[in-house]
Motif scaffolding. Structure first.
Motif, PDB file in Angstrom:
ATOM      1  N   LYS A  22       0.923  -1.132   0.105  1.00  0.00           N
ATOM      2  CA  LYS A  22       0.132  -0.078  -0.051  1.00  0.00           C
ATOM      3  C   LYS A  22       0.805   1.249  -0.108  1.00  0.00           C
ATOM      4  N   VAL A  23       1.854   1.245   0.768  1.00  0.00           N
ATOM      5  CA  VAL A  23       2.807   2.418   0.838  1.00  0.00           C
ATOM      6  C   VAL A  23       3.363   2.542  -0.582  1.00  0.00           C
ATOM      7  N   ALA A  24       3.945   1.529  -1.128  1.00  0.00           N
ATOM      8  CA  ALA A  24       4.641   1.790  -2.584  1.00  0.00           C
ATOM      9  C   ALA A  24       3.549   2.171  -3.446  1.00  0.00           C
ATOM     10  N   GLN A  25       2.402   1.699  -3.481  1.00  0.00           N
ATOM     11  CA  GLN A  25       1.279   2.002  -4.364  1.00  0.00           C
ATOM     12  C   GLN A  25       1.044   3.516  -4.325  1.00  0.00           C
ATOM     13  N   CYS A  27       3.070   5.937  -2.946  1.00  0.00           N
ATOM     14  CA  CYS A  27       4.183   6.862  -3.338  1.00  0.00           C
ATOM     15  C   CYS A  27       4.345   6.575  -4.858  1.00  0.00           C
ATOM     16  N   GLU A  28       3.938   5.640  -5.332  1.00  0.00           N
ATOM     17  CA  GLU A  28       3.946   5.522  -6.996  1.00  0.00           C
ATOM     18  C   GLU A  28       2.898   6.454  -7.637  1.00  0.00           C
ATOM     19  N   GLY A  31       5.189   9.885  -7.175  1.00  0.00           N
ATOM     20  CA  GLY A  31       6.651  10.171  -7.831  1.00  0.00           C
ATOM     21  C   GLY A  31       7.188   8.983  -8.402  1.00  0.00           C
ATOM     22  N   MET A  32       8.462   9.044  -8.486  1.00  0.00           N
ATOM     23  CA  MET A  32       9.129   8.364  -9.350  1.00  0.00           C
ATOM     24  C   MET A  32      10.008   7.315  -8.063  1.00  0.00           C
ATOM     25  N   ARG A  33       9.993   5.991  -8.474  1.00  0.00           N
ATOM     26  CA  ARG A  33      10.586   5.101  -7.498  1.00  0.00           C
ATOM     27  C   ARG A  33      11.906   4.983  -8.146  1.00  0.00           C
ATOM     28  N   VAL A  34      13.004   5.218  -7.088  1.00  0.00           N
ATOM     29  CA  VAL A  34      14.260   5.325  -7.606  1.00  0.00           C
ATOM     30  C   VAL A  34      15.144   4.195  -6.936  1.00  0.00           C
ATOM     31  N   GLN A  35      14.745   3.651  -5.765  1.00  0.00           N
ATOM     32  CA  GLN A  35      15.162   2.442  -5.185  1.00  0.00           C
ATOM     33  C   GLN A  35      13.877   1.504  -4.778  1.00  0.00           C
TER      34      GLN A  35
END
Lengths: 96, 96
Positions: A22-25, A27-28, A31-35
Motif C-alpha cells: 500500500k505504501v509503495a502504491q 508513493c507511485e 512520484g518516481m521510485r528510484v530504489q
C-alpha cells in the motif's frame, strides 16, 4: 519542491506485506521510485500534507518507519547517483 | 553538511550479500543508520569524496545503486519522520 520519501515497513507478517504494498502504491501515485524503498516526488505543501495524511492511515507506527527529506526547488545539484540507475530515473521526478 | 545515503544492493547471490554488508559497515563508520538501507551522515566535502571513493570500490555498478542527497547545514527542518524512530535517531547524526 523535491521530496525524498524512504520507508521501512515491517514485513514479518502478512499484514506488514500488505502495508508495504500500500505504501509503495501510494508513493507511485506521487512520484518516481528510484530504489526499492526510496521515492523522489515533486509536491507542493498542500500535496505533501495529503501524502502524509494518506501514509498515516496505512502504516503501523510502532513498527514501520517513513522519513521525508525536503530537497527544495533547487535540487539538481543535491543528488548524486552511483551505480545502477533505474529506467524511471531517466527523466524528471514524476507527478501524477 | 548532512547527507542522506540510500542504497539498493542486489543480494541475489552471496557476493551481493557480502557487498551489502560492506556498504552497511562503511556507512556505519560515517553516520547513523535510520532505516535498513538509509543512513544520515554529517560530512565535509573532503570526507564525502573519501566516502564515495570507498563506496565505488565495493559496489557492482551494473546491479547496485547508491544515492546521496545533500541536505546542507540547515537540515533540521528538512526532515520529517513518521512512525517508528530508531534508538540511534535520538541524538544528532553521528560522525565517527
Amino acid at each position: 519542491m523535491l521530496l525524498v520519501v524512504t520507508y521501512d515497513v515491517d514485513t514479518t507478517n502478512k499484514e506488514g506485506e500488505h502495508r508495504l504494498r500500500k505504501v509503495a502504491q501510494l508513493c507511485e501515485r506521487y512520484g518516481m521510485r528510484v530504489q526499492n524503498s526510496v521515492f523522489e516526488v515533486l509536491l507542493d505543501a498542500a500535496q505533501l500534507t495529503t501524502l502524509k495524511c494518506e501514509l498515516e492511515k496505512i502504516i503501523e507506527p510502532d513498527v514501520d518507519s517513513i522519513r521525508i527529506y525536503r530537497l527544495g526547488n533547487s535540487y539538481k545539484n543535491k543528488i548524486e547517483v552511483m551505480g545502477k540507475t533505474s529506467v524511471l530515473q531517466a527523466g524528471e521526478p514524476l507527478l501524477l
